[in-house]
Design a protein around this motif. Structure first.
Motif, PDB file in Angstrom:
ATOM      1  N   ASP A   1       3.393  -9.302   6.678  1.00 56.00           N
ATOM      2  CA  ASP A   1       3.892  -8.345   5.694  1.00 56.00           C
ATOM      3  C   ASP A   1       3.179  -8.588   4.363  1.00 56.00           C
ATOM      4  OD1 ASP A   1       4.995 -10.689   4.800  1.00 56.00           O
ATOM      5  OD2 ASP A   1       7.044  -9.933   4.668  1.00 56.00           O
TER       6      ASP A   1
ATOM      7  N   THR B   1      -2.292  -2.962   7.541  1.00 59.81           N
ATOM      8  CA  THR B   1      -0.844  -3.228   7.542  1.00 59.81           C
ATOM      9  C   THR B   1      -0.339  -3.418   8.966  1.00 59.81           C
ATOM     10  OG1 THR B   1      -0.240  -0.893   7.778  1.00 59.81           O
ATOM     11  CG2 THR B   1      -0.445  -1.759   5.514  1.00 59.81           C
ATOM     12  N   GLU B   2       0.912  -3.841   9.067  1.00 55.34           N
ATOM     13  CA  GLU B   2       1.623  -3.750  10.342  1.00 55.34           C
ATOM     14  C   GLU B   2       1.643  -2.262  10.702  1.00 55.34           C
ATOM     15  OE1 GLU B   2       5.373  -6.468   9.883  1.00 55.34           O
ATOM     16  OE2 GLU B   2       4.775  -5.751   7.913  1.00 55.34           O
TER      17      GLU B   2
END
Ligand SMILES: Cc1cc2nc3c(=O)[nH]c(=O)nc-3n(C[C@H](O)[C@H](O)[C@H](O)COP(=O)(O)O)c2cc1C
Length: 307
Positions: free
Chosen positions: A6, A24-25
């Protein structure tokens, strides 16, 4: 990396230097345009020029199978400042694959093409649309077809995780199977999978034929791995790693994530065990701790015990 990398972890890891880009995730897209707050929650860096505090660009990653919905959300991602959009066709999770998301789409090159071209049409031409794929779902038969479909759809770059969905995360990664794809495609390819140290990096480059490598778990096992691979540093000493682990704990506590702090620390120690025997010993000491204050004390004690 979903559930691990994160914004706080991206900050800690990119501060060590050597990274060109973070993704990003994944953001799961079904059939709706998600509200901006969902994008900001996943990628708080959007409010700061889409860069981590140390300046590494962060690109939003989308996962889904509906071309129109993917396109609409991609347009929103770039409107909010994401420097392009990355598309996930590699996720092996059963729940994701059951709803036709992630690696299952590697059985449908035409769908890959439709998704990428819809997203490409929705994103301003100067911003890249990139994609992440595995070598296949059950086997590698469609690896080249999938890569060609992504390129034909307008992908500017493809990261290839050199395993199938069936292989999961089981070593080895089949770097040589990337080479024929590199030969046939015109766009840059990035190799991924099982790069843990400088010798893996050299072998991966040699066997895959590509220079650029994406690192996942390796960056959690050795936080300054990017600079280690560049030959600009040795793996950071444990004392420094532990200070970063403590900093993560402090941030989770002060930024309203106190409840999750102990499990996050254990999760990171779990990856750090790969690079540091000290992390293994510490993991054993703290594995039953469920409360943040107790975890913070245990980490402080461990820091004091370093000679
Ligand atoms: C816990 C976990 C979460 C992941 N989440 C994502 C994700 O959200 N998006 C993605 O493209 N890959 C994701 N991956 C895959 C990694 O990006 C990478 O392809 C894989 O771990 C192999 O590279 P490595 O050997 O360097 O870790 C995830 C992997 C793990 C272990």
């Amino acid at each position: 990396m979903e559930g691990v990398m994160d914004a706080t972890m991206r900050d800690i890891i990119t501060r060590q230097g050597g990274f060109d880009l973070c993704v990003t995730e994944f953001l799961r897209i079904v059939d709706e345009l998600l509200p901006s707050k969902v994008f900001y929650r996943l990628c708080p860096e959007l409010a700061h020029g889409a860069r981590t505090p140390s300046g590494t660009p962060v690109r939003l990653q989308l996962l889904g199978n509906n071309p129109e919905a993917m396109a609409a959300n991609a347009a929103r991602a770039v409107e909010l400042g994401s420097p392009g959009v990355d598309l996930n066709f590699g996720c092996p999770a059963k729940t994701v694959n059951r709803s036709r998301g992630g690696a299952i789409l590697l059985t449908e090159p035409d769908t890959l093409y439709e998704i990428v071209s819809a997203v490409r049409a929705a994103v301003p031409a100067q911003l890249p649309v990139t994609a992440k794929m595995r070598l296949g779902f059950d086997d590698t038969d469609l690896a080249l077809d999938n890569a060609l479909a992504l390129q034909a759809g307008g992908a500017a770059e493809i990261v290839i995780h050199a395993r199938t969905r069936k292989d999961g995360y089981k070593p080895p990664a089949y770097w040589p199977l990337i080479a024929p794809i590199v030969d046939r495609l015109d766009i840059p390819i990035v190799a991924n999978g099982e790069v843990w140290n400088a010798s893996d990096y050299a072998r991966c480059q040699q066997e895959s034929g590509v220079q650029a490598v994406m690192i996942g778990r390796g960056a959690l096992a050795v936080p300054n791995l990017a600079n280690v691979l560049r030959g600009q540093a040795s793996p950071m000493p444990w004392q420094q790693v532990l200070a970063e682990v403590m900093a993560l704990g402090e941030r989770d506590r002060t930024e309203g994530r106190e409840r999750y702090m102990p499990s996050r620390i254990k999760q990171w120690l779990n990856y750090l065990q790969i690079g540091y025997p000290e992390a293994e010993a510490l993991f054993m000491q703290v594995r039953r701790i469920g409360k943040a204050p107790e975890m913070a004390s245990a980490l402080q004690l461990a820091a004091l015990e370093i000679p």
